[in-house]
Scaffold this motif. Structure first.
Motif, mmCIF file in Angstrom:
data_model
loop_
_atom_site.group_PDB
_atom_site.id
_atom_site.type_symbol
_atom_site.label_atom_id
_atom_site.label_comp_id
_atom_site.label_asym_id
_atom_site.label_seq_id
_atom_site.Cartn_x
_atom_site.Cartn_y
_atom_site.Cartn_z
ATOM 1 N N UNK A 32 0.763 -1.162 0.204
ATOM 2 C CA UNK A 32 -0.051 0.122 0.161
ATOM 3 C C UNK A 32 0.923 1.237 -0.004
ATOM 4 N N UNK A 33 0.497 2.197 -0.896
ATOM 5 C CA UNK A 33 1.345 3.399 -0.882
ATOM 6 C C UNK A 33 0.703 4.452 0.056
ATOM 7 N N UNK B 1 0.502 10.616 -12.703
ATOM 8 C CA UNK B 1 -0.065 10.692 -13.865
ATOM 9 C C UNK B 1 0.544 11.802 -14.878
ATOM 10 N N UNK B 2 1.934 12.392 -14.403
ATOM 11 C CA UNK B 2 2.621 13.274 -15.344
ATOM 12 C C UNK B 2 2.370 14.662 -15.184
ATOM 13 N N UNK C 223 -2.178 16.567 1.221
ATOM 14 C CA UNK C 223 -1.202 17.400 0.345
ATOM 15 C C UNK C 223 -0.185 16.440 -0.430
ATOM 16 N N UNK C 224 0.766 15.713 0.313
ATOM 17 C CA UNK C 224 1.570 14.970 -0.388
ATOM 18 C C UNK C 224 0.970 13.817 -1.020
ATOM 19 N N UNK C 225 -0.304 13.040 -0.571
ATOM 20 C CA UNK C 225 -0.948 12.258 -1.384
ATOM 21 C C UNK C 225 -1.279 12.698 -2.875
ATOM 22 N N UNK C 226 -1.754 13.895 -2.931
ATOM 23 C CA UNK C 226 -2.271 14.709 -4.332
ATOM 24 C C UNK C 226 -0.894 14.690 -4.928
ATOM 25 N N UNK C 227 0.136 15.284 -4.303
ATOM 26 C CA UNK C 227 1.310 15.524 -5.177
ATOM 27 C C UNK C 227 1.833 14.323 -5.821
ATOM 28 N N UNK C 228 1.841 13.149 -4.968
ATOM 29 C CA UNK C 228 2.087 11.759 -5.561
ATOM 30 C C UNK C 228 1.425 11.563 -6.534
#
Length: 291
Positions: free
Chosen positions: A264-265, A281-282, A271-276
């Motif tokens: 699991x990631x 998706x590039x 915020x960090x999750x959205x950045x990841x």
């Protein structure tokens, strides 16, 4: 059998053979009193229609092969009428009081109407009154069961709606959705979330799901397994799942429950999750001034 019981038995027999043609106009009044007028639950046409339907059903019931049986097709048809009537009245804003008072008033109106049409004093016969009262008591139980079923269905629908609204799935970017989990995450809610999530992935070509646990206070073993199954199901649908906002309490609970999070990631916050997710998706998000 003594003379009195023979007389009573004959009177009930007369009821079974009674002519009910023409009683419809006599049994309209209870419906008008409790469903019509200011109640606004049935209009005049509907009241007339149900009165004629009752005339037919009572005729079939009293004239059937075994009117003492509560399992005859004729009696089941009568029960079906009251079930449908109860559903209609309740769906239009009526309550159980309207239905019970209508049924009690209908009972009296029915005996009086059959008595008038046949010129036989049924209202003076205890056996006739007892027979009709027993049948109407059972019909009222049918109405109560319908009311409780409708009430349970309404409560369940409201709970499902609240649960669905309490777990909004938000599209953050094309291919990225966020799923903020708030409050108690029980098994039934976890299954509801999974269904909504998988449908969203299938219908919107989702590539990354960010599940934020910041608002989840506690978690048990069953819910933990549901959460892992949810992550695996997301992967099977061809998307990536990222867990964010895992509190120290939840982390300790997952560790004590020996839940394997190796596949699991996870990220510390949303915020960090959205950045990841954007990186996956590039997509790169930078300040407007380019710094």
């Amino acid at each position: 059998m003594n003379a009195q019981s023979q007389k009573v038995s004959e009177r009930v027999g007369q009821l079974f053979q009674a002519d009910v043609n023409g009683i419809a106009k006599h049994i309209e009044e209870p419906a008008r009193a409790y469903f019509g007028g200011s109640h606004g639950l049935l209009d005049d046409t509907e009241i007339t229609e149900i009165s004629f339907e009752l005339e037919h059903l009572f005729g079939e019931f009293l004239g059937c092969e075994d009117p003492l049986s509560t399992e005859s097709p004729a009696y089941e048809a009568l029960q079906g009428f009251f079930v449908n009537l109860a559903k209609k009245i309740l769906s239009r804003g009526g309550d159980i009081d309207n239905l019970v008072r209508y049924t009690q008033s209908l009972q009296r109106a029915l005996i009086a109407a059959v008595e008038e049409v046949n010129d036989i004093p049924f209202t003076r016969s205890r056996s006739v009154l007892a027979f009709v009262s027993e049948r109407f008591t059972e019909l009222m139980l049918v109405i109560f069961r319908t009311y409780l079923n409708q009430k349970d269905a309404t409560i369940q629908a409201q709970e499902d709606e609240l649960r669905e609204k309490a777990t909004p799935i938000t599209e953050i970017w094309q291919g990225v959705i966020a799923l903020p989990l708030i409050g108690t995450l029980d098994s039934s809610r976890a299954m509801l979330i999974m269904d909504s999530l998988l449908n969203r992935i299938a219908n919107h070509k989702v590539k990354v799901v960010v599940m934020d646990l910041t608002g989840v206070g506690s978690i048990d073993s069953q819910v933990s397994h549901h959460l892992i199954h949810m992550v695996r199901a997301v992967k099977l649908m061809g998307a990536e799942a990222v867990l964010t906002g895992i509190s120290p309490e939840i982390a300790r609970a997952l560790t004590q429950l020996e839940i394997d999070l190796g596949e699991v990631r996870t990220r510390s916050n949303l915020a960090d999750g959205l950045s990841d997710a954007f990186q996956h998706i590039g997509v790169k998000v930078v300040p407007i001034d380019g710094s």
